[in-house]
Design a protein around this motif. Structure first.
Motif, PDB file in Angstrom:
ATOM      1  N   ASP A  85       0.818  -1.204   0.000  1.00 21.58           N
ATOM      2  CA  ASP A  85       0.000   0.000   0.000  1.00 21.58           C
ATOM      3  C   ASP A  85       0.855   1.259   0.000  1.00 21.58           C
ATOM      4  N   ILE A  86       1.803   1.350   0.907  1.00 20.17           N
ATOM      5  CA  ILE A  86       2.595   2.566   1.036  1.00 20.17           C
ATOM      6  C   ILE A  86       3.516   2.751  -0.164  1.00 20.17           C
ATOM      7  N   THR A  87       4.032   1.654  -0.719  1.00 18.54           N
ATOM      8  CA  THR A  87       4.912   1.756  -1.890  1.00 18.54           C
ATOM      9  C   THR A  87       4.153   2.290  -3.094  1.00 18.54           C
ATOM     10  N   LEU A  88       2.990   1.735  -3.368  1.00 15.64           N
ATOM     11  CA  LEU A  88       2.199   2.193  -4.511  1.00 15.64           C
ATOM     12  C   LEU A  88       1.673   3.610  -4.296  1.00 15.64           C
ATOM     13  N   ASP A  89       1.414   3.975  -3.054  1.00 19.73           N
ATOM     14  CA  ASP A  89       0.996   5.345  -2.750  1.00 19.73           C
ATOM     15  C   ASP A  89       2.066   6.347  -3.169  1.00 19.73           C
ATOM     16  N   PHE A  90       3.304   6.072  -2.793  1.00 21.82           N
ATOM     17  CA  PHE A  90       4.368   7.018  -3.098  1.00 21.82           C
ATOM     18  C   PHE A  90       4.665   7.077  -4.593  1.00 21.82           C
ATOM     19  N   ILE A  91       4.535   5.944  -5.270  1.00 26.25           N
ATOM     20  CA  ILE A  91       4.687   5.949  -6.728  1.00 26.25           C
ATOM     21  C   ILE A  91       3.590   6.796  -7.360  1.00 26.25           C
ATOM     22  N   PHE A  92       2.358   6.625  -6.885  1.00 21.74           N
ATOM     23  CA  PHE A  92       1.223   7.388  -7.407  1.00 21.74           C
ATOM     24  C   PHE A  92       1.442   8.890  -7.228  1.00 21.74           C
ATOM     25  N   TYR A  93       1.882   9.294  -6.041  1.00 21.02           N
ATOM     26  CA  TYR A  93       2.057  10.722  -5.772  1.00 21.02           C
ATOM     27  C   TYR A  93       3.121  11.351  -6.677  1.00 21.02           C
ATOM     28  N   THR A 124      10.803  10.555   2.433  1.00 19.90           N
ATOM     29  CA  THR A 124      11.915   9.929   3.161  1.00 19.90           C
ATOM     30  C   THR A 124      11.857  10.243   4.655  1.00 19.90           C
ATOM     31  N   SER A 125      11.491  11.475   4.996  1.00 15.29           N
ATOM     32  CA  SER A 125      11.392  11.810   6.428  1.00 15.29           C
ATOM     33  C   SER A 125      10.256  11.032   7.079  1.00 15.29           C
ATOM     34  N   PHE A 126       9.173  10.820   6.351  1.00 20.77           N
ATOM     35  CA  PHE A 126       8.043  10.039   6.855  1.00 20.77           C
ATOM     36  C   PHE A 126       8.438   8.585   7.087  1.00 20.77           C
ATOM     37  N   LEU A 127       9.029   7.966   6.049  1.00 26.30           N
ATOM     38  CA  LEU A 127       9.349   6.541   6.129  1.00 26.30           C
ATOM     39  C   LEU A 127      10.512   6.266   7.078  1.00 26.30           C
ATOM     40  N   SER A 128      11.501   7.148   7.086  1.00 28.32           N
ATOM     41  CA  SER A 128      12.648   6.952   7.981  1.00 28.32           C
ATOM     42  C   SER A 128      12.226   6.966   9.436  1.00 28.32           C
ATOM     43  N   PHE A 129      11.365   7.925   9.779  1.00 32.47           N
ATOM     44  CA  PHE A 129      10.896   7.977  11.165  1.00 32.47           C
ATOM     45  C   PHE A 129      10.040   6.768  11.496  1.00 32.47           C
ATOM     46  N   ALA A 130       9.199   6.341  10.532  1.00 34.16           N
ATOM     47  CA  ALA A 130       8.338   5.178  10.769  1.00 34.16           C
ATOM     48  C   ALA A 130       9.167   3.934  11.067  1.00 34.16           C
ATOM     49  N   ILE A 131      10.269   3.766  10.350  1.00 27.84           N
ATOM     50  CA  ILE A 131      11.146   2.609  10.573  1.00 27.84           C
ATOM     51  C   ILE A 131      11.758   2.655  11.969  1.00 27.84           C
ATOM     52  N   MET A 132      12.302   3.815  12.334  1.00 23.47           N
ATOM     53  CA  MET A 132      12.945   3.952  13.639  1.00 23.47           C
ATOM     54  C   MET A 132      11.932   3.881  14.782  1.00 23.47           C
ATOM     55  N   ALA A 133      10.734   4.448  14.560  1.00 20.90           N
ATOM     56  CA  ALA A 133       9.703   4.393  15.595  1.00 20.90           C
ATOM     57  C   ALA A 133       9.260   2.964  15.838  1.00 20.90           C
ATOM     58  N   SER A 134       9.165   2.185  14.766  1.00 27.91           N
ATOM     59  CA  SER A 134       8.808   0.776  14.902  1.00 27.91           C
ATOM     60  C   SER A 134       9.906   0.010  15.645  1.00 27.91           C
ATOM     61  N   LYS A 135      11.147   0.340  15.345  1.00 28.86           N
ATOM     62  CA  LYS A 135      12.288  -0.307  15.988  1.00 28.86           C
ATOM     63  C   LYS A 135      12.305  -0.027  17.488  1.00 28.86           C
ATOM     64  N   GLN A 136      11.952   1.203  17.861  1.00 25.12           N
ATOM     65  CA  GLN A 136      11.943   1.575  19.280  1.00 25.12           C
ATOM     66  C   GLN A 136      10.563   1.376  19.923  1.00 25.12           C
ATOM     67  N   LYS A 137       9.635   0.841  19.136  1.00 25.26           N
ATOM     68  CA  LYS A 137       8.281   0.526  19.614  1.00 25.26           C
ATOM     69  C   LYS A 137       7.563   1.764  20.151  1.00 25.26           C
ATOM     70  N   ILE A 138       7.688   2.856  19.380  1.00 25.32           N
ATOM     71  CA  ILE A 138       6.974   4.088  19.707  1.00 25.32           C
ATOM     72  C   ILE A 138       5.615   4.027  19.026  1.00 25.32           C
ATOM     73  N   GLU A 139       4.544   4.251  19.744  1.00 26.63           N
ATOM     74  CA  GLU A 139       3.194   4.194  19.191  1.00 26.63           C
ATOM     75  C   GLU A 139       2.643   5.598  18.969  1.00 26.63           C
ATOM     76  N   ASN A 140       1.841   5.731  17.922  1.00 25.35           N
ATOM     77  CA  ASN A 140       1.169   6.994  17.641  1.00 25.35           C
ATOM     78  C   ASN A 140      -0.272   6.900  18.142  1.00 25.35           C
ATOM     79  N   PRO A 141      -0.641   7.667  19.155  1.00 21.01           N
ATOM     80  CA  PRO A 141      -1.995   7.562  19.722  1.00 21.01           C
ATOM     81  C   PRO A 141      -3.093   8.012  18.768  1.00 21.01           C
ATOM     82  N   VAL A 142      -2.737   8.799  17.744  1.00 18.36           N
ATOM     83  CA  VAL A 142      -3.738   9.315  16.812  1.00 18.36           C
ATOM     84  C   VAL A 142      -4.089   8.291  15.746  1.00 18.36           C
ATOM     85  N   TYR A 143      -3.082   7.538  15.258  1.00 14.61           N
ATOM     86  CA  TYR A 143      -3.287   6.589  14.161  1.00 14.61           C
ATOM     87  C   TYR A 143      -2.876   5.177  14.586  1.00 14.61           C
ATOM     88  N   ARG A 144      -3.500   4.679  15.612  1.00 15.59           N
ATOM     89  CA  ARG A 144      -3.147   3.354  16.131  1.00 15.59           C
ATOM     90  C   ARG A 144      -3.440   2.233  15.130  1.00 15.59           C
TER      91      ARG A 144
END
Length: 210
Positions: A85-93, A124-144
């Motif tokens: 989903d996210i890969t095709l989204d970025f290609i589309f944009y 890149t800033s979106f995906l890079s943070f998402a990778i690191m946040a997942s690695k550190q198990k940081i949760e987003n309370p808005v988009y759980r």
């Protein structure tokens, strides 16, 4: 910036459609692929300067993008589906600005190239943070319910869709619209870099203290 509000507005209609689609046995990944196919149709339409047709295909693509997530939540969210989903989204944009460049290269090339360059910053800033946040198990309370951590900004999905609609409605003003939106993208990018870096650094320090 507006996603947290628009998501609430479209949530119920998407859930109703998702329930019917789920009963038909249609998979979320198939919806993702069909939605991307409509994105390709938008790309072709804009190249031929069929801007209203392009607008219709863009709106269908974005509807399917919301629908695949709603169906996935019923069937079980998967890493593979989220990746697709996210890969095709970025290609589309990136496809849509490229289509405007091909439609009128002399008029749109510079602004279109800068816009795609700006999308690289937000993406890149979106995906890079998402990778690191997942690695550190940081949760987003808005988009759980999302498969990735969605870090906010001035140019989220809602703003980008509105921007693409404006491009199709006012194609002769592509350069001005593209340059203006690009500046907003860079504000988003720099804010994400600053906020993401400090969030990850503080979280890591807190983890070390534990």
């Amino acid at each position: 910036m507006l996603d947290r509000y628009t998501i609430k507005m479209v949530q119920k209609p998407l859930e109703l459609m998702a329930n019917k689609i789920n009963k038909m046995g249609i998979k979320a990944d198939h919806i993702t692929l069909v939605g991307f196919a409509f994105g390709l149709l938008a790309f072709i339409a804009i190249i031929f300067q069929w801007y209203i047709a392009g607008l219709i295909f863009i709106l269908i693509n974005r509807t399917f993008d919301g629908l695949d997530g709603a169906v996935a939540r019923l069937q079980g969210i998967s890493d593979a589906g989220g990746f697709l989903d996210i890969t095709l989204d970025f290609i589309f944009y990136s496809l849509i600005p490229f289509a405007f460049i091909l439609a009128l290269p002399q008029e749109n090339a510079v602004a279109g190239a800068f816009l795609i360059f700006s999308f690289i910053g937000t993406g890149t800033s979106f995906l890079s943070f998402a990778i690191m946040a997942s690695k550190q198990k940081i949760e987003n309370p808005v988009y759980r319910f999302k498969s990735l951590y969605y870090i906010g900004g001035l140019t989220e999905g809602t703003e980008t869709i509105a921007f693409l609609v404006l491009l199709c409605l006012f194609p002769l003003h592509f350069s001005a619209l593209a340059l203006g939106f690009s500046l907003l993208c860079w504000i988003t990018t720099f804010n994400r870099i600053w906020a993401g870096y400090h969030t990850l650094k503080i979280d890591q320090q807190d983890t070390e203290l534990l």
